[in-house]
Scaffold this motif. Structure first.
Motif, PDB file in Angstrom:
ATOM      1  N   PHE A 178       7.680  11.090  14.039  1.00  0.00           N
ATOM      2  CA  PHE A 178       8.602  10.046  13.596  1.00  0.00           C
ATOM      3  C   PHE A 178       9.715   9.890  14.618  1.00  0.00           C
ATOM      4  N   GLU A 179      10.381   8.753  14.554  1.00  0.00           N
ATOM      5  CA  GLU A 179      11.529   8.487  15.422  1.00  0.00           C
ATOM      6  C   GLU A 179      12.805   8.562  14.601  1.00  0.00           C
ATOM      7  N   GLY A 180      13.872   9.104  15.202  1.00  0.00           N
ATOM      8  CA  GLY A 180      15.155   9.181  14.520  1.00  0.00           C
ATOM      9  C   GLY A 180      15.426  10.579  14.004  1.00  0.00           C
TER      10      GLY A 180
ATOM     11  N   ILE B 226      14.512   6.998   9.409  1.00  0.00           N
ATOM     12  CA  ILE B 226      13.500   7.359  10.403  1.00  0.00           C
ATOM     13  C   ILE B 226      12.338   6.379  10.342  1.00  0.00           C
ATOM     14  N   GLU B 227      11.588   6.323  11.435  1.00  0.00           N
ATOM     15  CA  GLU B 227      10.429   5.441  11.536  1.00  0.00           C
ATOM     16  C   GLU B 227       9.184   6.292  11.758  1.00  0.00           C
ATOM     17  N   ILE B 228       8.206   6.153  10.859  1.00  0.00           N
ATOM     18  CA  ILE B 228       6.959   6.915  10.983  1.00  0.00           C
ATOM     19  C   ILE B 228       6.165   6.412  12.178  1.00  0.00           C
ATOM     20  N   LEU B 229       5.688   7.350  13.004  1.00  0.00           N
ATOM     21  CA  LEU B 229       4.807   7.021  14.119  1.00  0.00           C
ATOM     22  C   LEU B 229       3.363   7.424  13.837  1.00  0.00           C
ATOM     23  N   ARG B 230       3.171   8.536  13.148  1.00  0.00           N
ATOM     24  CA  ARG B 230       1.813   8.995  12.841  1.00  0.00           C
ATOM     25  C   ARG B 230       1.817   9.804  11.562  1.00  0.00           C
ATOM     26  N   ALA B 231       0.873   9.496  10.671  1.00  0.00           N
ATOM     27  CA  ALA B 231       0.783  10.210   9.391  1.00  0.00           C
ATOM     28  C   ALA B 231      -0.663  10.222   8.919  1.00  0.00           C
ATOM     29  N   GLN B 232      -0.991  11.181   8.065  1.00  0.00           N
ATOM     30  CA  GLN B 232      -2.314  11.303   7.462  1.00  0.00           C
ATOM     31  C   GLN B 232      -2.172  11.545   5.971  1.00  0.00           C
TER      32      GLN B 232
ATOM     33  N   THR C 103       0.853  -1.182   0.000  1.00  0.00           N
ATOM     34  CA  THR C 103       0.000   0.000   0.000  1.00  0.00           C
ATOM     35  C   THR C 103       0.892   1.237   0.000  1.00  0.00           C
ATOM     36  N   GLY C 104       0.284   2.394  -0.245  1.00  0.00           N
ATOM     37  CA  GLY C 104       1.061   3.625  -0.237  1.00  0.00           C
ATOM     38  C   GLY C 104       1.737   3.869   1.105  1.00  0.00           C
ATOM     39  N   PHE C 105       1.012   3.636   2.195  1.00  0.00           N
ATOM     40  CA  PHE C 105       1.582   3.883   3.516  1.00  0.00           C
ATOM     41  C   PHE C 105       2.693   2.889   3.837  1.00  0.00           C
ATOM     42  N   GLU C 106       2.515   1.616   3.441  1.00  0.00           N
ATOM     43  CA  GLU C 106       3.570   0.626   3.665  1.00  0.00           C
ATOM     44  C   GLU C 106       4.835   1.001   2.909  1.00  0.00           C
ATOM     45  N   ALA C 107       4.664   1.441   1.681  1.00  0.00           N
ATOM     46  CA  ALA C 107       5.827   1.849   0.888  1.00  0.00           C
ATOM     47  C   ALA C 107       6.511   3.068   1.504  1.00  0.00           C
ATOM     48  N   LEU C 108       5.697   3.990   2.003  1.00  0.00           N
ATOM     49  CA  LEU C 108       6.270   5.194   2.601  1.00  0.00           C
ATOM     50  C   LEU C 108       7.112   4.845   3.828  1.00  0.00           C
ATOM     51  N   ARG C 109       6.603   3.984   4.686  1.00  0.00           N
ATOM     52  CA  ARG C 109       7.366   3.582   5.876  1.00  0.00           C
ATOM     53  C   ARG C 109       8.693   2.941   5.476  1.00  0.00           C
ATOM     54  N   ARG C 110       8.639   2.053   4.488  1.00  0.00           N
ATOM     55  CA  ARG C 110       9.865   1.383   4.048  1.00  0.00           C
ATOM     56  C   ARG C 110      10.844   2.373   3.440  1.00  0.00           C
ATOM     57  N   GLU C 111      10.362   3.252   2.566  1.00  0.00           N
ATOM     58  CA  GLU C 111      11.242   4.195   1.877  1.00  0.00           C
ATOM     59  C   GLU C 111      11.904   5.169   2.861  1.00  0.00           C
ATOM     60  N   LEU C 112      11.151   5.671   3.813  1.00  0.00           N
ATOM     61  CA  LEU C 112      11.732   6.619   4.766  1.00  0.00           C
ATOM     62  C   LEU C 112      12.737   5.934   5.686  1.00  0.00           C
ATOM     63  N   ARG C 113      12.495   4.672   5.974  1.00  0.00           N
ATOM     64  CA  ARG C 113      13.458   3.913   6.763  1.00  0.00           C
ATOM     65  C   ARG C 113      14.753   3.736   5.976  1.00  0.00           C
ATOM     66  N   GLU C 114      14.623   3.377   4.691  1.00  0.00           N
ATOM     67  CA  GLU C 114      15.796   3.107   3.857  1.00  0.00           C
ATOM     68  C   GLU C 114      16.533   4.391   3.467  1.00  0.00           C
ATOM     69  N   GLU C 115      15.785   5.437   3.137  1.00  0.00           N
ATOM     70  CA  GLU C 115      16.400   6.660   2.617  1.00  0.00           C
ATOM     71  C   GLU C 115      16.865   7.622   3.711  1.00  0.00           C
ATOM     72  N   LEU C 116      16.069   7.704   4.801  1.00  0.00           N
ATOM     73  CA  LEU C 116      16.325   8.743   5.806  1.00  0.00           C
ATOM     74  C   LEU C 116      16.652   8.192   7.186  1.00  0.00           C
TER      75      LEU C 116
END
Length: 314
Positions: free
Chosen positions: A92-94, A62-68, A47-60
């Motif tokens: 986010f964390e990190g 950080i770990e998303i805690l809350r998003a809209q 899903t879009g949100f799953e991809a976003l969590r993975r991409e931000l972890r890999e690229e930046l």
């Protein structure tokens, strides 16, 4: 030629001080050197949100805690069709850094226009800079009563975008009220949008113009400069298309629900509203029978937020 379809998840990461995190595209990739909102392509079955969590972890890192959800943008390039599924990250964390060697930078919102972006990112810039509540002023015969109610509304820190709607005033009275309203909005660091003829900006240096739907449909090009905000009232798909064609920065769409002022007008409802927002290509405010309680629902279906008179005009 059949264009390939690309689905991308992107993040608008906004700190409490209003700074936005940008990443610079590597020079060796398509549109290299431009700045963008960090993210990346969806993997199969994500899903879009799953991809976003993975991409931000890999690229930046950080770990998303809350998003809209913030906005979904469909854009067509010469060789591909892209869907940008954009989320606003609240927590986010990190500490973000370029784990893949890319430059990253926290940028104040008022400086975002100084950075070169891919064309598809332009609606995201508008969504990032607009609030989630759009106050439309009520008709008030007395200027003192009007200013008192406006100031009470502006004391609420969430009210930072105001449309001055006063159809019962003649031009001279409207300009007088606009001057007073602009001074008050400046004091509270809010934007004032004038409802009516774009020529009003020749007399009042407000932040933009909101076009009634009839005026919108009569135009062939954008009537004001790009350093001002251009909004419009829309009620059907053709008006949304016209708003996109002349370069509106945002629109209201109504009525979402039955309203006392238009009891015989059929409401669009959340389902059809979501379909319209999906292809609008710009921030859309839900209008008509909505309140602050509807903001999360509006954002969940892709809208910028809600526009209202009754719930914000005390």
């Amino acid at each position: 030629m059949v264009k390939r379809r690309v689905h991308v998840a992107a993040a608008a990461i906004i700190r409490e001080d209003g700074h936005v995190l940008l990443a610079r595209r590597p020079s060796i990739v398509d549109q290299g050197g431009l700045w963008e909102f960090p993210g990346g392509k969806l993997a199969p079955y994500e899903t879009g949100f799953e991809a976003l969590r993975r991409e931000l972890r890999e690229e930046l890192g950080i770990e998303i805690l809350r998003a809209q959800p913030l906005i979904r943008v469909h854009h067509e390039y010469a060789d591909k069709r892209i869907l940008l599924d954009v989320w606003q990250v609240h927590e986010f964390e990190g500490e973000p850094f370029g784990r893949e060697g890319q430059a990253v930078r926290w940028v104040p919102q008022h400086e975002l226009n100084n950075y070169p972006f891919p064309e598809a990112n332009h609606p995201i810039l508008r969504a990032v800079c607009l609030p989630h509540e759009y106050l439309i002023s009520d008709e008030e015969a007395d200027d003192t009563v009007f200013l008192d109610k406006l100031e009470r509304a502006l004391r609420d820190e969430e009210v930072r975008l105001v449309q001055l709607r006063a159809k019962t005033l003649d031009e001279s009275a409207y300009l007088k009220r606009a001057e007073q309203a602009l001074a008050l909005c400046r004091r509270y660091e809010a934007r004032l949008i004038l409802n009516g003829d774009p020529a009003l900006l020749d007399n009042i240096d407000a932040d933009g113009i909101h076009l009634p739907s009839r005026s919108l449909m009569a135009l062939k090009h954008r009537p004001i400069a790009h350093d001002k905000w251009l909004g419009a009232s829309t009620h059907d798909p053709r008006q949304l298309e016209q708003a996109a064609e002349i370069g509106c920065d945002f629109v209201t769409f109504s009525p979402l629900r039955v309203t006392p002022s238009h009891p015989d007008t059929a409401p669009v409802g959340w389902h059809d509203f979501q379909q319209l927002v999906e292809t609008a290509g710009m921030p859309v405010y839900a209008l008509g029978g909505v309140t602050r309680d509807d903001i999360d629902q509006a954002r969940a279906v892709g809208a910028q937020g809600i526009a209202t008179i009754r719930d914000l005009w005390k």
